[in-house]
Enzyme design. Structure first.
Site, PDB file in Angstrom:
ATOM      1  N   ASP A  90       0.823  -1.204   0.000  1.00  0.00           N
ATOM      2  CA  ASP A  90       0.000   0.000   0.000  1.00  0.00           C
ATOM      3  C   ASP A  90       0.860   1.259   0.000  1.00  0.00           C
ATOM      4  O   ASP A  90       0.535   2.250  -0.655  1.00  0.00           O
ATOM      5  CB  ASP A  90      -0.898   0.024   1.243  1.00  0.00           C
ATOM      6  CG  ASP A  90      -1.948  -1.068   1.230  1.00  0.00           C
ATOM      7  OD1 ASP A  90      -2.047  -1.770   0.211  1.00  0.00           O
ATOM      8  OD2 ASP A  90      -2.657  -1.221   2.235  1.00  0.00           O
ATOM      9  N   CYS A 131       1.743  -7.735   6.221  1.00  0.00           N
ATOM     10  CA  CYS A 131       1.304  -6.475   5.642  1.00  0.00           C
ATOM     11  C   CYS A 131      -0.216  -6.384   5.715  1.00  0.00           C
ATOM     12  O   CYS A 131      -0.899  -7.359   5.999  1.00  0.00           O
ATOM     13  CB  CYS A 131       1.812  -6.347   4.202  1.00  0.00           C
ATOM     14  SG  CYS A 131       1.815  -4.657   3.570  1.00  0.00           S
ATOM     15  N   CYS A 203       4.818  -1.350   8.738  1.00  0.00           N
ATOM     16  CA  CYS A 203       4.834   0.050   9.192  1.00  0.00           C
ATOM     17  C   CYS A 203       4.712   0.128  10.708  1.00  0.00           C
ATOM     18  O   CYS A 203       3.948  -0.602  11.328  1.00  0.00           O
ATOM     19  CB  CYS A 203       3.725   0.830   8.514  1.00  0.00           C
ATOM     20  SG  CYS A 203       3.903   0.911   6.716  1.00  0.00           S
ATOM     21  N   SER A 479      -5.610   4.741   5.217  1.00  0.00           N
ATOM     22  CA  SER A 479      -4.495   3.993   5.775  1.00  0.00           C
ATOM     23  C   SER A 479      -4.610   4.004   7.288  1.00  0.00           C
ATOM     24  O   SER A 479      -5.164   4.935   7.880  1.00  0.00           O
ATOM     25  CB  SER A 479      -3.180   4.646   5.350  1.00  0.00           C
ATOM     26  OG  SER A 479      -2.114   4.186   6.148  1.00  0.00           O
TER      27      SER A 479
END
Length: 563
Positions: A90, A131, A203, A479
Protein backbone atom coordinates in the site's frame (compact mmCIF):
# COMPACT_ATOMS: atom_id res chain seq x y z
CA UNK A 1 4.93 -49.06 4.92
CA UNK A 2 1.91 -48.96 7.25
CA UNK A 3 -1.02 -47.40 5.45
CA UNK A 4 -4.06 -48.09 7.63
CA UNK A 5 -3.09 -46.97 11.13
CA UNK A 6 -6.13 -45.80 13.11
CA UNK A 7 -4.05 -43.35 15.14
CA UNK A 8 -2.56 -41.82 12.02
CA UNK A 9 -5.93 -41.38 10.38
CA UNK A 10 -7.12 -39.35 13.35
CA UNK A 11 -4.50 -36.70 12.55
CA UNK A 12 -4.64 -37.00 8.77
CA UNK A 13 -8.16 -35.59 8.53
CA UNK A 14 -7.66 -34.40 4.97
CA UNK A 15 -4.36 -35.82 3.75
CA UNK A 16 -5.31 -39.48 4.17
CA UNK A 17 -7.15 -39.08 0.88
CA UNK A 18 -3.88 -37.91 -0.69
CA UNK A 19 -1.26 -40.26 0.73
CA UNK A 20 -2.76 -43.43 2.26
CA UNK A 21 -3.92 -46.58 0.50
CA UNK A 22 -2.77 -48.58 -2.54
CA UNK A 23 -4.70 -46.35 -4.94
CA UNK A 24 -2.62 -43.33 -3.82
CA UNK A 25 0.63 -44.83 -5.10
CA UNK A 26 0.79 -42.32 -8.02
CA UNK A 27 0.37 -39.40 -5.62
CA UNK A 28 3.00 -40.83 -3.27
CA UNK A 29 5.41 -41.19 -6.17
CA UNK A 30 5.16 -37.43 -6.73
CA UNK A 31 5.50 -36.72 -3.01
CA UNK A 32 8.68 -38.81 -2.94
CA UNK A 33 10.02 -36.52 -5.66
CA UNK A 34 9.80 -33.53 -3.29
CA UNK A 35 11.71 -35.41 -0.59
CA UNK A 36 9.20 -37.43 1.44
CA UNK A 37 9.96 -40.94 2.70
CA UNK A 38 7.83 -43.86 3.86
CA UNK A 39 7.23 -42.55 7.39
CA UNK A 40 6.32 -39.09 6.12
CA UNK A 41 3.34 -40.42 4.22
CA UNK A 42 1.71 -41.35 7.54
CA UNK A 43 2.27 -37.97 9.23
CA UNK A 44 -0.17 -35.08 9.09
CA UNK A 45 0.42 -32.63 6.23
CA UNK A 46 0.57 -28.96 7.19
CA UNK A 47 0.67 -26.07 4.73
CA UNK A 48 2.86 -23.05 5.36
CA UNK A 49 1.58 -20.06 3.42
CA UNK A 50 4.63 -17.82 3.15
CA UNK A 51 3.79 -14.29 2.01
CA UNK A 52 7.41 -13.29 1.48
CA UNK A 53 7.92 -10.77 -1.29
CA UNK A 54 10.49 -8.27 -2.52
CA UNK A 55 7.81 -5.67 -3.29
CA UNK A 56 7.59 -4.38 0.28
CA UNK A 57 9.80 -4.16 3.39
CA UNK A 58 6.87 -5.60 5.36
CA UNK A 59 7.40 -9.02 3.79
CA UNK A 60 10.94 -9.10 2.44
CA UNK A 61 12.24 -11.14 5.40
CA UNK A 62 9.43 -13.62 5.89
CA UNK A 63 11.15 -16.69 4.41
CA UNK A 64 13.60 -16.56 7.33
CA UNK A 65 10.64 -16.89 9.70
CA UNK A 66 8.76 -19.41 7.54
CA UNK A 67 11.84 -21.66 7.48
CA UNK A 68 11.79 -21.76 11.30
CA UNK A 69 8.09 -22.61 11.26
CA UNK A 70 8.91 -25.39 8.83
CA UNK A 71 11.54 -26.75 11.21
CA UNK A 72 9.07 -26.55 14.09
CA UNK A 73 6.63 -28.68 12.14
CA UNK A 74 9.26 -31.30 11.26
CA UNK A 75 10.28 -31.40 14.93
CA UNK A 76 6.64 -31.90 15.93
CA UNK A 77 6.33 -34.94 13.63
CA UNK A 78 4.32 -33.21 10.92
CA UNK A 79 5.20 -32.73 7.25
CA UNK A 80 5.36 -29.06 6.20
CA UNK A 81 4.60 -27.91 2.66
CA UNK A 82 5.59 -24.31 2.01
CA UNK A 83 4.00 -22.31 -0.77
CA UNK A 84 3.85 -18.63 -1.67
CA UNK A 85 1.05 -16.26 -2.44
CA UNK A 86 0.81 -12.63 -3.39
CA UNK A 87 1.29 -9.42 -1.48
CA UNK A 88 1.16 -5.80 -2.53
CA UNK A 89 2.54 -2.67 -0.87
CA UNK A 90 0.00 0.00 0.00
CA UNK A 91 2.79 2.41 0.88
CA UNK A 92 4.25 2.17 -2.61
CA UNK A 93 1.00 2.21 -4.60
CA UNK A 94 -0.68 4.83 -2.39
CA UNK A 95 -2.05 7.74 -4.41
CA UNK A 96 -1.83 5.88 -7.74
CA UNK A 97 -4.38 3.96 -9.79
CA UNK A 98 -2.71 0.79 -8.56
CA UNK A 99 -4.02 1.39 -5.05
CA UNK A 100 -7.41 0.18 -6.27
CA UNK A 101 -5.96 -3.33 -6.23
CA UNK A 102 -5.11 -3.24 -2.53
CA UNK A 103 -8.35 -4.47 -0.97
CA UNK A 104 -8.81 -6.79 -3.95
CA UNK A 105 -5.58 -8.50 -2.89
CA UNK A 106 -7.16 -9.46 0.44
CA UNK A 107 -9.65 -11.64 -1.43
CA UNK A 108 -6.99 -13.04 -3.77
CA UNK A 109 -4.82 -14.01 -0.80
CA UNK A 110 -7.70 -15.71 1.01
CA UNK A 111 -8.82 -17.50 -2.15
CA UNK A 112 -5.32 -18.67 -3.07
CA UNK A 113 -4.59 -20.11 0.37
CA UNK A 114 -7.97 -21.84 0.41
CA UNK A 115 -7.32 -23.24 -3.06
CA UNK A 116 -3.98 -24.81 -2.19
CA UNK A 117 -5.10 -26.28 1.14
CA UNK A 118 -8.36 -27.61 -0.27
CA UNK A 119 -6.82 -29.08 -3.41
CA UNK A 120 -3.79 -30.67 -1.74
CA UNK A 121 -5.67 -32.09 1.26
CA UNK A 122 -3.83 -30.19 3.99
CA UNK A 123 -4.59 -31.17 7.58
CA UNK A 124 -3.36 -27.93 9.09
CA UNK A 125 -2.27 -24.43 8.11
CA UNK A 126 0.39 -22.03 9.35
CA UNK A 127 0.54 -18.57 7.76
CA UNK A 128 3.48 -16.17 7.95
CA UNK A 129 2.45 -12.66 6.93
CA UNK A 130 3.16 -9.03 7.76
CA UNK A 131 1.30 -6.48 5.64
CA UNK A 132 -2.12 -4.87 5.73
CA UNK A 133 -4.09 -7.20 3.44
CA UNK A 134 -1.96 -10.31 4.10
CA UNK A 135 -3.24 -10.60 7.60
CA UNK A 136 -7.01 -10.35 7.17
CA UNK A 137 -6.70 -12.44 4.00
CA UNK A 138 -4.85 -15.06 6.05
CA UNK A 139 -7.47 -15.07 8.78
CA UNK A 140 -10.32 -15.26 6.27
CA UNK A 141 -8.77 -18.37 4.73
CA UNK A 142 -8.29 -19.98 8.14
CA UNK A 143 -11.92 -19.33 9.09
CA UNK A 144 -13.14 -20.56 5.71
CA UNK A 145 -11.08 -23.78 5.67
CA UNK A 146 -11.54 -24.49 9.41
CA UNK A 147 -8.53 -26.78 9.71
CA UNK A 148 -6.11 -26.42 12.67
CA UNK A 149 -4.32 -23.14 12.01
CA UNK A 150 -1.89 -20.65 13.55
CA UNK A 151 -0.95 -17.15 12.40
CA UNK A 152 2.66 -15.90 12.63
CA UNK A 153 3.37 -12.16 12.30
CA UNK A 154 6.61 -11.01 10.69
CA UNK A 155 6.92 -7.98 12.98
CA UNK A 156 7.12 -4.22 12.61
CA UNK A 157 9.85 -2.03 11.19
CA UNK A 158 11.94 0.09 13.53
CA UNK A 159 11.46 3.86 13.22
CA UNK A 160 13.84 5.99 11.21
CA UNK A 161 15.58 9.06 12.60
CA UNK A 162 15.60 12.58 11.15
CA UNK A 163 17.02 15.62 12.95
CA UNK A 164 17.02 13.68 16.20
CA UNK A 165 13.36 12.63 15.94
CA UNK A 166 11.82 9.24 15.22
CA UNK A 167 9.99 9.20 11.87
CA UNK A 168 8.06 6.67 9.82
CA UNK A 169 6.07 6.39 6.60
CA UNK A 170 3.26 8.52 8.05
CA UNK A 171 5.70 11.42 8.37
CA UNK A 172 6.69 11.01 4.72
CA UNK A 173 3.13 11.40 3.46
CA UNK A 174 2.60 14.42 5.69
CA UNK A 175 5.92 15.86 4.51
CA UNK A 176 4.57 15.88 0.94
CA UNK A 177 1.76 18.14 2.17
CA UNK A 178 4.24 20.37 3.96
CA UNK A 179 6.43 20.59 0.86
CA UNK A 180 3.42 21.58 -1.27
CA UNK A 181 2.90 24.52 1.10
CA UNK A 182 6.59 25.49 0.92
CA UNK A 183 6.99 24.59 4.58
CA UNK A 184 10.00 22.40 3.81
CA UNK A 185 12.52 22.24 0.97
CA UNK A 186 12.89 19.51 -1.64
CA UNK A 187 16.29 18.70 -0.14
CA UNK A 188 14.70 18.16 3.29
CA UNK A 189 12.00 16.00 1.75
CA UNK A 190 14.59 13.76 0.05
CA UNK A 191 16.72 13.62 3.22
CA UNK A 192 13.68 12.36 5.14
CA UNK A 193 12.91 9.86 2.39
CA UNK A 194 16.36 8.31 2.75
CA UNK A 195 15.97 7.48 6.45
CA UNK A 196 12.23 7.01 7.12
CA UNK A 197 12.20 3.23 6.51
CA UNK A 198 15.46 1.76 7.86
CA UNK A 199 14.86 -1.91 7.06
CA UNK A 200 12.49 -4.84 7.11
CA UNK A 201 9.12 -4.96 8.81
CA UNK A 202 5.58 -3.65 8.63
CA UNK A 203 4.83 0.05 9.19
CA UNK A 204 5.79 0.95 12.73
CA UNK A 205 2.79 2.76 14.24
CA UNK A 206 -0.60 1.42 15.27
CA UNK A 207 -1.42 1.30 11.59
CA UNK A 208 -3.31 -1.54 9.92
CA UNK A 209 -0.65 -4.28 10.11
CA UNK A 210 0.08 -3.79 13.80
CA UNK A 211 -3.62 -3.33 14.51
CA UNK A 212 -4.42 -6.67 12.89
CA UNK A 213 -1.47 -8.45 14.54
CA UNK A 214 -2.74 -7.21 17.91
CA UNK A 215 -6.33 -8.20 17.12
CA UNK A 216 -5.24 -11.69 16.05
CA UNK A 217 -3.32 -12.13 19.32
CA UNK A 218 -6.38 -10.98 21.30
CA UNK A 219 -8.52 -13.42 19.32
CA UNK A 220 -6.24 -16.27 20.39
CA UNK A 221 -5.00 -17.23 16.92
CA UNK A 222 -1.28 -16.43 17.38
CA UNK A 223 1.42 -17.16 19.95
CA UNK A 224 0.79 -14.96 23.03
CA UNK A 225 3.15 -12.00 23.24
CA UNK A 226 4.21 -12.10 19.59
CA UNK A 227 2.33 -9.14 18.10
CA UNK A 228 4.71 -6.40 19.24
CA UNK A 229 8.07 -8.07 18.49
CA UNK A 230 10.06 -6.01 15.92
CA UNK A 231 10.85 -7.66 12.60
CA UNK A 232 14.61 -7.65 13.21
CA UNK A 233 14.26 -9.39 16.59
CA UNK A 234 15.22 -13.09 16.63
CA UNK A 235 12.38 -13.81 19.07
CA UNK A 236 10.26 -14.07 15.94
CA UNK A 237 12.17 -17.22 15.00
CA UNK A 238 11.34 -18.84 18.33
CA UNK A 239 7.69 -17.85 17.92
CA UNK A 240 7.63 -19.50 14.48
CA UNK A 241 9.03 -22.76 15.86
CA UNK A 242 6.49 -22.73 18.69
CA UNK A 243 3.70 -22.16 16.19
CA UNK A 244 4.62 -25.33 14.31
CA UNK A 245 4.44 -27.35 17.50
CA UNK A 246 1.10 -25.83 18.46
CA UNK A 247 -0.37 -26.97 15.14
CA UNK A 248 0.43 -30.59 15.97
CA UNK A 249 -1.23 -30.30 19.38
CA UNK A 250 -4.29 -28.74 17.76
CA UNK A 251 -4.43 -31.68 15.35
CA UNK A 252 -4.23 -34.14 18.25
CA UNK A 253 -7.01 -32.37 20.16
CA UNK A 254 -9.14 -31.60 17.12
CA UNK A 255 -9.07 -27.83 17.77
CA UNK A 256 -10.09 -25.77 14.74
CA UNK A 257 -10.17 -22.01 14.06
CA UNK A 258 -13.91 -21.70 14.59
CA UNK A 259 -13.49 -23.26 18.06
CA UNK A 260 -11.28 -20.27 18.88
CA UNK A 261 -12.79 -17.54 16.68
CA UNK A 262 -16.05 -17.25 18.61
CA UNK A 263 -18.27 -14.21 19.06
CA UNK A 264 -16.53 -13.56 22.41
CA UNK A 265 -13.12 -13.84 20.76
CA UNK A 266 -14.13 -11.19 18.22
CA UNK A 267 -15.29 -8.96 21.05
CA UNK A 268 -11.88 -9.39 22.69
CA UNK A 269 -10.19 -8.41 19.44
CA UNK A 270 -12.40 -5.35 19.00
CA UNK A 271 -11.87 -4.24 22.59
CA UNK A 272 -8.11 -4.43 22.14
CA UNK A 273 -8.21 -2.49 18.86
CA UNK A 274 -10.36 0.21 20.48
CA UNK A 275 -8.09 0.43 23.51
CA UNK A 276 -4.99 0.87 21.34
CA UNK A 277 -6.33 3.45 18.89
CA UNK A 278 -6.21 0.94 16.04
CA UNK A 279 -6.85 1.40 12.35
CA UNK A 280 -10.29 2.09 10.86
CA UNK A 281 -9.52 -0.81 8.51
CA UNK A 282 -9.96 -3.18 11.44
CA UNK A 283 -13.73 -2.66 11.15
CA UNK A 284 -13.71 -3.76 7.52
CA UNK A 285 -11.38 -6.71 8.14
CA UNK A 286 -12.87 -8.07 11.36
CA UNK A 287 -16.32 -7.99 9.78
CA UNK A 288 -14.96 -9.96 6.81
CA UNK A 289 -13.21 -12.52 9.03
CA UNK A 290 -16.36 -12.94 11.13
CA UNK A 291 -18.34 -13.50 7.94
CA UNK A 292 -16.02 -16.38 7.00
CA UNK A 293 -16.16 -17.78 10.54
CA UNK A 294 -19.97 -17.60 10.46
CA UNK A 295 -19.99 -15.35 13.53
CA UNK A 296 -22.78 -12.79 13.82
CA UNK A 297 -20.90 -9.48 14.00
CA UNK A 298 -22.15 -6.10 12.80
CA UNK A 299 -20.72 -2.63 12.35
CA UNK A 300 -22.84 -1.44 15.28
CA UNK A 301 -20.99 -3.82 17.62
CA UNK A 302 -17.85 -1.73 17.20
CA UNK A 303 -19.63 1.40 18.38
CA UNK A 304 -21.36 -0.39 21.26
CA UNK A 305 -18.03 -1.72 22.54
CA UNK A 306 -16.25 1.59 21.96
CA UNK A 307 -18.55 3.46 24.32
CA UNK A 308 -17.11 1.77 27.43
CA UNK A 309 -13.65 0.68 26.28
CA UNK A 310 -10.88 2.91 27.70
CA UNK A 311 -8.18 4.25 25.37
CA UNK A 312 -4.94 2.93 26.88
CA UNK A 313 -1.99 3.65 24.56
CA UNK A 314 -0.13 6.62 23.10
CA UNK A 315 0.75 5.16 19.72
CA UNK A 316 1.07 6.77 16.32
CA UNK A 317 -0.67 7.99 14.24
CA UNK A 318 -2.54 9.87 16.98
CA UNK A 319 0.15 9.55 19.65
CA UNK A 320 3.92 9.67 20.13
CA UNK A 321 5.15 6.09 20.10
CA UNK A 322 5.54 3.10 17.76
CA UNK A 323 5.27 -0.68 18.09
CA UNK A 324 8.89 -1.19 19.17
CA UNK A 325 8.18 1.17 22.11
CA UNK A 326 5.08 -0.89 22.84
CA UNK A 327 7.24 -4.01 22.92
CA UNK A 328 9.70 -2.46 25.39
CA UNK A 329 6.75 -1.51 27.60
CA UNK A 330 5.48 -5.09 27.77
CA UNK A 331 3.49 -5.48 24.57
CA UNK A 332 -0.10 -6.37 23.82
CA UNK A 333 -0.30 -8.75 26.79
CA UNK A 334 -0.06 -5.79 29.21
CA UNK A 335 -3.04 -4.09 27.58
CA UNK A 336 -5.01 -7.33 27.53
CA UNK A 337 -4.37 -7.84 31.25
CA UNK A 338 -5.61 -4.32 31.99
CA UNK A 339 -8.78 -5.04 30.04
CA UNK A 340 -9.20 -8.45 31.72
CA UNK A 341 -8.83 -7.02 35.22
CA UNK A 342 -11.38 -4.34 34.34
CA UNK A 343 -13.83 -7.04 33.28
CA UNK A 344 -13.81 -5.86 29.66
CA UNK A 345 -12.64 -9.01 27.87
CA UNK A 346 -13.74 -12.63 28.06
CA UNK A 347 -10.96 -14.48 29.88
CA UNK A 348 -12.29 -17.99 29.27
CA UNK A 349 -11.81 -17.97 25.50
CA UNK A 350 -9.54 -20.71 24.12
CA UNK A 351 -6.29 -19.91 22.29
CA UNK A 352 -4.00 -21.86 19.95
CA UNK A 353 -1.70 -23.00 22.79
CA UNK A 354 -4.53 -24.85 24.53
CA UNK A 355 -4.85 -22.28 27.32
CA UNK A 356 -7.49 -19.62 27.79
CA UNK A 357 -6.77 -15.93 27.40
CA UNK A 358 -6.96 -15.58 31.17
CA UNK A 359 -4.49 -18.42 31.74
CA UNK A 360 -2.05 -16.89 29.26
CA UNK A 361 -2.20 -13.59 31.15
CA UNK A 362 -1.60 -15.09 34.62
CA UNK A 363 2.18 -14.76 34.30
CA UNK A 364 2.14 -11.20 32.94
CA UNK A 365 3.77 -9.16 35.71
CA UNK A 366 4.62 -5.99 33.78
CA UNK A 367 2.35 -3.10 34.66
CA UNK A 368 1.48 -0.10 32.46
CA UNK A 369 4.18 2.57 32.41
CA UNK A 370 1.55 5.31 31.90
CA UNK A 371 3.64 6.64 29.06
CA UNK A 372 3.26 4.18 26.19
CA UNK A 373 0.64 1.98 27.92
CA UNK A 374 -1.81 3.43 30.43
CA UNK A 375 -3.66 1.75 33.24
CA UNK A 376 -7.45 1.81 33.17
CA UNK A 377 -7.65 4.39 36.00
CA UNK A 378 -5.23 6.62 34.06
CA UNK A 379 -6.76 6.03 30.62
CA UNK A 380 -6.24 8.70 27.99
CA UNK A 381 -9.98 8.53 27.36
CA UNK A 382 -12.86 6.60 28.86
CA UNK A 383 -14.02 5.58 25.38
CA UNK A 384 -12.36 3.72 22.52
CA UNK A 385 -10.53 4.99 19.47
CA UNK A 386 -13.23 4.37 16.83
CA UNK A 387 -16.76 5.64 16.36
CA UNK A 388 -19.50 4.55 13.96
CA UNK A 389 -21.49 7.51 12.63
CA UNK A 390 -24.87 7.31 10.94
CA UNK A 391 -27.35 9.76 9.48
CA UNK A 392 -28.90 10.71 6.17
CA UNK A 393 -25.42 10.83 4.60
CA UNK A 394 -24.48 7.34 5.84
CA UNK A 395 -27.58 5.25 6.60
CA UNK A 396 -25.55 2.03 6.86
CA UNK A 397 -22.74 3.70 8.77
CA UNK A 398 -19.34 5.35 8.45
CA UNK A 399 -16.14 4.91 10.44
CA UNK A 400 -14.08 7.61 12.18
CA UNK A 401 -10.89 7.23 14.19
CA UNK A 402 -11.57 9.60 17.08
CA UNK A 403 -8.29 8.79 18.83
CA UNK A 404 -6.37 10.72 16.17
CA UNK A 405 -8.22 14.03 16.56
CA UNK A 406 -9.97 16.33 19.02
CA UNK A 407 -12.12 17.68 16.19
CA UNK A 408 -15.35 15.90 17.11
CA UNK A 409 -17.91 18.37 15.80
CA UNK A 410 -18.07 20.18 12.48
CA UNK A 411 -20.44 21.99 10.18
CA UNK A 412 -19.37 23.40 6.86
CA UNK A 413 -19.83 23.56 3.09
CA UNK A 414 -19.12 20.54 0.91
CA UNK A 415 -16.42 20.56 -1.72
CA UNK A 416 -17.16 17.55 -3.87
CA UNK A 417 -14.62 15.45 -5.77
CA UNK A 418 -15.37 12.34 -7.81
CA UNK A 419 -12.14 10.54 -7.02
CA UNK A 420 -9.08 10.87 -4.82
CA UNK A 421 -6.71 12.49 -7.30
CA UNK A 422 -8.90 15.54 -7.83
CA UNK A 423 -9.17 16.02 -4.07
CA UNK A 424 -5.41 15.65 -3.59
CA UNK A 425 -4.74 18.31 -6.20
CA UNK A 426 -7.33 20.61 -4.62
CA UNK A 427 -5.63 20.33 -1.23
CA UNK A 428 -2.10 20.83 -2.55
CA UNK A 429 -3.21 23.74 -4.80
CA UNK A 430 -4.83 25.56 -1.89
CA UNK A 431 -8.42 25.17 -3.09
CA UNK A 432 -9.47 23.63 0.23
CA UNK A 433 -9.70 26.15 3.07
CA UNK A 434 -10.57 26.23 6.76
CA UNK A 435 -14.11 25.05 7.45
CA UNK A 436 -14.55 23.03 4.26
CA UNK A 437 -15.90 19.49 4.13
CA UNK A 438 -14.03 17.55 1.46
CA UNK A 439 -16.25 14.86 -0.08
CA UNK A 440 -14.41 12.13 -2.03
CA UNK A 441 -16.81 9.71 -3.66
CA UNK A 442 -17.00 6.90 -6.22
CA UNK A 443 -14.07 5.31 -4.36
CA UNK A 444 -16.08 2.61 -2.57
CA UNK A 445 -15.78 -1.17 -2.97
CA UNK A 446 -17.71 -1.20 -6.25
CA UNK A 447 -17.08 2.33 -7.40
CA UNK A 448 -13.30 2.54 -7.26
CA UNK A 449 -13.37 -0.34 -7.43
CA UNK A 450 -11.40 -1.57 -4.45
CA UNK A 451 -12.00 1.16 -1.89
CA UNK A 452 -8.49 2.53 -2.15
CA UNK A 453 -6.76 3.99 0.88
CA UNK A 454 -6.19 7.74 0.85
CA UNK A 455 -3.09 8.39 2.91
CA UNK A 456 -1.76 10.68 0.19
CA UNK A 457 -4.68 13.10 0.47
CA UNK A 458 -5.12 12.80 4.26
CA UNK A 459 -1.38 13.29 4.69
CA UNK A 460 -1.61 16.36 2.46
CA UNK A 461 -4.48 17.74 4.56
CA UNK A 462 -2.45 17.33 7.76
CA UNK A 463 0.74 18.61 6.16
CA UNK A 464 -1.10 21.69 4.88
CA UNK A 465 -2.21 22.57 8.41
CA UNK A 466 -5.90 21.86 7.77
CA UNK A 467 -6.18 18.91 10.13
CA UNK A 468 -8.24 20.60 12.84
CA UNK A 469 -10.28 22.97 10.68
CA UNK A 470 -11.60 20.81 7.84
CA UNK A 471 -13.41 17.51 7.56
CA UNK A 472 -12.84 14.77 4.97
CA UNK A 473 -15.57 12.25 4.14
CA UNK A 474 -15.33 9.36 1.68
CA UNK A 475 -16.89 6.09 0.64
CA UNK A 476 -13.30 4.89 0.27
CA UNK A 477 -11.04 4.11 3.20
CA UNK A 478 -7.91 5.30 4.93
CA UNK A 479 -4.49 3.99 5.78
CA UNK A 480 -3.95 3.00 9.37
CA UNK A 481 -1.43 5.86 9.36
CA UNK A 482 -4.19 8.40 8.80
CA UNK A 483 -4.96 10.85 11.58
CA UNK A 484 -7.18 13.88 11.88
CA UNK A 485 -10.92 14.38 11.29
CA UNK A 486 -11.36 11.83 8.52
CA UNK A 487 -14.52 9.75 8.01
CA UNK A 488 -14.43 6.72 5.72
CA UNK A 489 -16.41 3.63 4.69
CA UNK A 490 -19.51 5.77 4.06
CA UNK A 491 -22.27 3.33 3.11
CA UNK A 492 -24.14 2.89 0.90
CA UNK A 493 -21.41 4.06 -1.47
CA UNK A 494 -21.85 6.48 -4.37
CA UNK A 495 -21.62 3.77 -7.04
CA UNK A 496 -24.89 2.22 -5.89
CA UNK A 497 -26.66 5.54 -5.45
CA UNK A 498 -25.91 6.09 -1.78
CA UNK A 499 -26.60 9.57 -0.38
CA UNK A 500 -22.94 10.56 -0.75
CA UNK A 501 -23.55 10.46 -4.53
CA UNK A 502 -26.28 13.08 -4.14
CA UNK A 503 -24.28 15.75 -2.29
CA UNK A 504 -23.82 18.96 -4.24
CA UNK A 505 -21.14 21.63 -4.00
CA UNK A 506 -21.92 23.98 -1.13
CA UNK A 507 -24.34 21.67 0.72
CA UNK A 508 -23.86 22.02 4.46
CA UNK A 509 -22.50 18.86 6.10
CA UNK A 510 -22.91 18.30 9.83
CA UNK A 511 -20.86 15.86 11.95
CA UNK A 512 -21.14 15.23 15.69
CA UNK A 513 -19.19 12.39 17.28
CA UNK A 514 -21.06 12.58 20.60
CA UNK A 515 -24.43 11.99 18.94
CA UNK A 516 -22.83 9.74 16.28
CA UNK A 517 -24.49 11.81 13.55
CA UNK A 518 -23.37 12.46 9.97
CA UNK A 519 -25.85 14.43 7.86
CA UNK A 520 -26.24 16.60 4.81
CA UNK A 521 -28.53 19.46 5.78
CA UNK A 522 -31.15 19.23 3.08
CA UNK A 523 -34.74 18.09 3.30
CA UNK A 524 -35.81 14.49 2.92
CA UNK A 525 -37.82 15.54 -0.13
CA UNK A 526 -34.80 17.18 -1.77
CA UNK A 527 -32.65 14.10 -1.10
CA UNK A 528 -35.32 11.85 -2.63
CA UNK A 529 -35.62 14.13 -5.66
CA UNK A 530 -31.88 13.99 -6.26
CA UNK A 531 -31.97 10.23 -5.84
CA UNK A 532 -34.58 9.87 -8.59
CA UNK A 533 -32.42 11.92 -10.95
CA UNK A 534 -29.23 9.99 -10.18
CA UNK A 535 -27.91 7.52 -12.74
CA UNK A 536 -25.21 4.90 -12.22
CA UNK A 537 -21.86 5.37 -13.87
CA UNK A 538 -20.15 3.04 -16.25
CA UNK A 539 -17.71 0.81 -14.31
CA UNK A 540 -14.10 1.96 -14.36
CA UNK A 541 -12.94 -1.54 -15.30
CA UNK A 542 -14.81 -3.93 -17.59
CA UNK A 543 -12.43 -6.90 -17.56
CA UNK A 544 -9.79 -8.44 -15.34
CA UNK A 545 -9.61 -8.88 -11.60
CA UNK A 546 -10.98 -5.42 -10.74
CA UNK A 547 -14.05 -5.97 -12.92
CA UNK A 548 -14.72 -9.35 -11.30
CA UNK A 549 -14.30 -7.82 -7.86
CA UNK A 550 -16.64 -4.93 -8.62
CA UNK A 551 -19.40 -7.33 -9.67
CA UNK A 552 -19.08 -9.52 -6.57
CA UNK A 553 -18.21 -7.15 -3.72
CA UNK A 554 -20.69 -6.18 -1.01
CA UNK A 555 -21.07 -3.01 1.07
CA UNK A 556 -18.27 -1.80 3.32
CA UNK A 557 -20.78 -1.93 6.18
CA UNK A 558 -20.59 -5.74 6.11
CA UNK A 559 -16.86 -6.00 5.39
CA UNK A 560 -16.72 -5.64 1.59
CA UNK A 561 -16.81 -9.42 1.23
CA UNK A 562 -17.16 -11.04 -2.18
CA UNK A 563 -19.47 -13.95 -1.47
Amino acid sequence: MTINSKDISLLKHKSAAISLGPDRAPARSMLRAVGLGDDDMEKPFVAIANLASDVTPCNVHLTRIADKAKQGLWDANAVPFMFGTITISDGISMGTEGMKGSLVSREVIADSIETVCFTEGMDGLLIVAACDKNMPGAMMSMARLNIPSVFVYGGAILPGSYKGEDINIQDMFEAVGAYSKCQMSLEELIDMERVACPGEGACSGMFTANTMASAIEAMGMSVPGAASIPAVDDRNLSVAEQAGKHIYTMLEKGVKPRDIMTRNAFENAIRLVLSMGGSTNSVLHLLAIAHEAEVNLTIDDFDMLSRDTPYLTDLKPGGKYVMSDMDRSGGVQVVLKELLEAGLIHGNEMTINGKTIGENLENVKTRPDNKVIFSVPNAKSSTGGLAILKGNLAPEGAVMKVSGTSHHKHEGPAKVYDGERAAFEAVTNGDVVDGDVVIIRYEGPKGGPGMQEMLAVTGAVMGAGLGESTLLITDGRFSGATRGPMIGHVAPEAAVGGPIALVQEGDIISMDVNSRQLDVKISKEELESRGKAWKPREPNYKKGVLAKYSKLVSSASIGAVTN
